[in-house]
Design a protein around this motif. Structure first.
Motif, PDB file in Angstrom:
ATOM      1  N   GLY A 192      70.141  51.703   1.115  1.00 19.79           N
ATOM      2  CA  GLY A 192      68.782  52.204   1.255  1.00 19.79           C
ATOM      3  C   GLY A 192      67.878  51.104   1.779  1.00 19.79           C
ATOM      4  N   ILE A 193      67.169  51.385   2.844  1.00 18.62           N
ATOM      5  CA  ILE A 193      66.242  50.425   3.439  1.00 18.62           C
ATOM      6  C   ILE A 193      64.902  51.128   3.591  1.00 18.62           C
ATOM      7  N   GLY A 194      63.850  50.511   3.093  1.00 19.30           N
ATOM      8  CA  GLY A 194      62.551  51.157   3.178  1.00 19.30           C
ATOM      9  C   GLY A 194      61.412  50.162   3.299  1.00 19.30           C
ATOM     10  N   SER A 195      60.307  50.632   3.824  1.00 20.60           N
ATOM     11  CA  SER A 195      59.115  49.791   3.905  1.00 20.60           C
ATOM     12  C   SER A 195      57.891  50.688   3.982  1.00 20.60           C
ATOM     13  N   ASP A 196      56.786  50.174   3.515  1.00 23.04           N
ATOM     14  CA  ASP A 196      55.520  50.875   3.712  1.00 23.04           C
ATOM     15  C   ASP A 196      54.391  49.864   3.878  1.00 23.04           C
ATOM     16  N   LYS A 197      53.393  50.288   4.621  1.00 23.08           N
ATOM     17  CA  LYS A 197      52.256  49.420   4.932  1.00 23.08           C
ATOM     18  C   LYS A 197      50.979  50.212   4.684  1.00 23.08           C
ATOM     19  N   LYS A 198      50.103  49.655   3.875  1.00 29.97           N
ATOM     20  CA  LYS A 198      48.820  50.303   3.571  1.00 29.97           C
ATOM     21  C   LYS A 198      47.683  49.403   4.054  1.00 29.97           C
TER      22      LYS A 198
ATOM     23  N   LYS B 274      44.871  53.803   5.625  1.00 26.67           N
ATOM     24  CA  LYS B 274      45.985  54.240   6.462  1.00 26.67           C
ATOM     25  C   LYS B 274      47.293  53.753   5.844  1.00 26.67           C
ATOM     26  N   THR B 275      48.259  54.657   5.733  1.00 27.98           N
ATOM     27  CA  THR B 275      49.552  54.310   5.151  1.00 27.98           C
ATOM     28  C   THR B 275      50.671  54.780   6.066  1.00 27.98           C
ATOM     29  N   ASN B 276      51.601  53.871   6.366  1.00 32.22           N
ATOM     30  CA  ASN B 276      52.807  54.204   7.123  1.00 32.22           C
ATOM     31  C   ASN B 276      54.018  53.829   6.287  1.00 32.22           C
ATOM     32  N   SER B 277      55.016  54.707   6.232  1.00 31.86           N
ATOM     33  CA  SER B 277      56.230  54.410   5.479  1.00 31.86           C
ATOM     34  C   SER B 277      57.461  54.813   6.274  1.00 31.86           C
ATOM     35  N   PHE B 278      58.560  54.112   6.000  1.00 31.31           N
ATOM     36  CA  PHE B 278      59.824  54.327   6.705  1.00 31.31           C
ATOM     37  C   PHE B 278      60.969  54.204   5.713  1.00 31.31           C
ATOM     38  N   GLU B 279      61.966  55.096   5.831  1.00 29.40           N
ATOM     39  CA  GLU B 279      63.149  55.032   4.981  1.00 29.40           C
ATOM     40  C   GLU B 279      64.386  55.371   5.790  1.00 29.40           C
ATOM     41  N   PHE B 280      65.479  54.634   5.533  1.00 31.45           N
ATOM     42  CA  PHE B 280      66.763  54.914   6.161  1.00 31.45           C
ATOM     43  C   PHE B 280      67.847  54.769   5.091  1.00 31.45           C
ATOM     44  N   ASN B 281      68.651  55.826   4.912  1.00 33.29           N
ATOM     45  CA  ASN B 281      69.667  55.844   3.865  1.00 33.29           C
ATOM     46  C   ASN B 281      71.024  56.277   4.423  1.00 33.29           C
ATOM     47  N   PRO B 282      71.831  55.320   4.913  1.00 33.58           N
ATOM     48  CA  PRO B 282      73.184  55.663   5.360  1.00 33.58           C
ATOM     49  C   PRO B 282      74.168  55.613   4.190  1.00 33.58           C
TER      50      PRO B 282
ATOM     51  N   GLU C 138      77.124  59.821   6.543  1.00 33.14           N
ATOM     52  CA  GLU C 138      75.889  60.580   6.383  1.00 33.14           C
ATOM     53  C   GLU C 138      74.697  59.647   6.494  1.00 33.14           C
ATOM     54  N   GLY C 139      73.601  60.169   6.992  1.00 28.05           N
ATOM     55  CA  GLY C 139      72.400  59.366   7.086  1.00 28.05           C
ATOM     56  C   GLY C 139      71.146  60.210   6.989  1.00 28.05           C
ATOM     57  N   ASN C 140      70.180  59.729   6.215  1.00 27.82           N
ATOM     58  CA  ASN C 140      68.866  60.359   6.112  1.00 27.82           C
ATOM     59  C   ASN C 140      67.831  59.369   6.639  1.00 27.82           C
ATOM     60  N   LEU C 141      66.966  59.847   7.519  1.00 29.22           N
ATOM     61  CA  LEU C 141      65.954  59.006   8.133  1.00 29.22           C
ATOM     62  C   LEU C 141      64.595  59.655   7.914  1.00 29.22           C
ATOM     63  N   GLY C 142      63.649  58.870   7.436  1.00 33.07           N
ATOM     64  CA  GLY C 142      62.335  59.429   7.176  1.00 33.07           C
ATOM     65  C   GLY C 142      61.220  58.502   7.612  1.00 33.07           C
ATOM     66  N   PHE C 143      60.149  59.089   8.112  1.00 33.42           N
ATOM     67  CA  PHE C 143      58.965  58.333   8.498  1.00 33.42           C
ATOM     68  C   PHE C 143      57.740  59.184   8.195  1.00 33.42           C
ATOM     69  N   SER C 144      56.731  58.577   7.617  1.00 31.00           N
ATOM     70  CA  SER C 144      55.503  59.325   7.346  1.00 31.00           C
ATOM     71  C   SER C 144      54.294  58.434   7.606  1.00 31.00           C
ATOM     72  N   THR C 145      53.207  59.077   7.952  1.00 32.27           N
ATOM     73  CA  THR C 145      51.954  58.361   8.158  1.00 32.27           C
ATOM     74  C   THR C 145      50.819  59.182   7.568  1.00 32.27           C
ATOM     75  N   ASN C 146      49.853  58.504   6.974  1.00 32.53           N
ATOM     76  CA  ASN C 146      48.715  59.181   6.358  1.00 32.53           C
ATOM     77  C   ASN C 146      47.446  58.404   6.678  1.00 32.53           C
ATOM     78  N   ASN C 147      46.430  59.130   7.113  1.00 28.67           N
ATOM     79  CA  ASN C 147      45.145  58.512   7.444  1.00 28.67           C
ATOM     80  C   ASN C 147      44.054  59.259   6.690  1.00 28.67           C
ATOM     81  N   ASP C 148      43.557  58.663   5.612  1.00 27.32           N
ATOM     82  CA  ASP C 148      42.531  59.284   4.770  1.00 27.32           C
ATOM     83  C   ASP C 148      41.151  58.834   5.249  1.00 27.32           C
ATOM     84  N   LYS C 149      40.441  59.744   5.898  1.00 25.85           N
ATOM     85  CA  LYS C 149      39.119  59.413   6.438  1.00 25.85           C
ATOM     86  C   LYS C 149      38.083  59.194   5.340  1.00 25.85           C
ATOM     87  N   ASN C 150      38.323  59.784   4.146  1.00 29.36           N
ATOM     88  CA  ASN C 150      37.368  59.616   3.049  1.00 29.36           C
ATOM     89  C   ASN C 150      37.374  58.197   2.505  1.00 29.36           C
ATOM     90  N   THR C 151      38.561  57.615   2.380  1.00 26.10           N
ATOM     91  CA  THR C 151      38.670  56.268   1.822  1.00 26.10           C
ATOM     92  C   THR C 151      38.957  55.219   2.890  1.00 26.10           C
TER      93      THR C 151
END
Length: 199
Positions: free
Chosen positions: A76-82, A51-59, A35-48
């Motif tokens: 579980g392997i994950g990372s995020d960058k702000k 920018k945040t990018n995150s990645f997760e992989f869970n085999p 089984e494997g779950n893969l996730g990626f998200s990005t957020n760009n807040d124009k008010n502040t």
């Protein structure tokens, strides 16, 4: 809500594509689960201007000791960058390895199989320049939807209990405990989506 809508569309699409498939769905003693779950998200807040990018992989992989119960290993392997405008990005990363037990306790028709799962693992990671290590425990619920006899879509619905304690290098331990006793409150708000294969 987006996750729920996309998952529903995927289920309907796979169902239509496999309408002619017939047979017994679920697991048997001696089956191996991948089984494997893969996730990626990005957020760009124009008010502040953040920018945040995150990645997760869970085999994970498990072996069925009975028709209902499996033991296995997970990673579980994950990372995020702000990044804030005009500054360098803050980078965080984490890695964990653990063991889990999964019990299938309810069939919702032929293709939906509901399970409870608990696991414990070792955590390591880095927040900026601060390194940490620790242990964690979690217990939750999920559902497999069998598209074919050997392939399923996995919905990790909610965590009932979660506990982590991490010690930072040169610092003290930080512990976090969460209990969701009312599991039907916002049941799908923390859902994860992945793929399951049995052989």
């Amino acid at each position: 809500m987006k996750k729920l809508i996309l998952a529903a569309i995927a289920v309907m699409g796979f169902s239509a594509a496999n309408a002619q498939d017939s047979g017994s769905y679920g697991f048997s003693k001696g089956n191996i689960l991948l089984e494997g779950n893969l996730g990626f998200s990005t957020n760009n807040d124009k008010n502040t201007d953040v920018k945040t990018n995150s990645f997760e992989f869970n085999p994970k992989a498990g072996y069925f000791l009975t028709d209902k119960f499996a033991l296995g290993l997970d990673l579980g392997i994950g990372s995020d960058k702000k990044k804030v405008a005009g500054t360098d990005a803050d980078k965080n990363s984490n890695f964990n390895v653990g063991v889990f037990g999964r019990y299938y306790f309810l069939d919702l028709g032929q293709r939906f199989k509901t399970y409870a799962e608990a696991g414990v693992g070792l955590n390591t990671g880095k927040e900026g320049e601060a390194k940490y290590s620790g242990v964690g425990f979690g217990a939750g619920l999920g559902i497999n939807y069998f598209v074919s006899n050997s392939f399923a879509i996995n919905f990790g619905l909610t965590d009932i209990l979660a506990y982590d304690t991490n010690k930072y290098k040169g610092g003290k331990a930080v512990s976090d405990f969460n209990a969701n006793l009312n599991v039907f409150n916002n049941f799908f708000s923390t859902a994860t989506f992945g793929l399951t294969y049995k052989f």
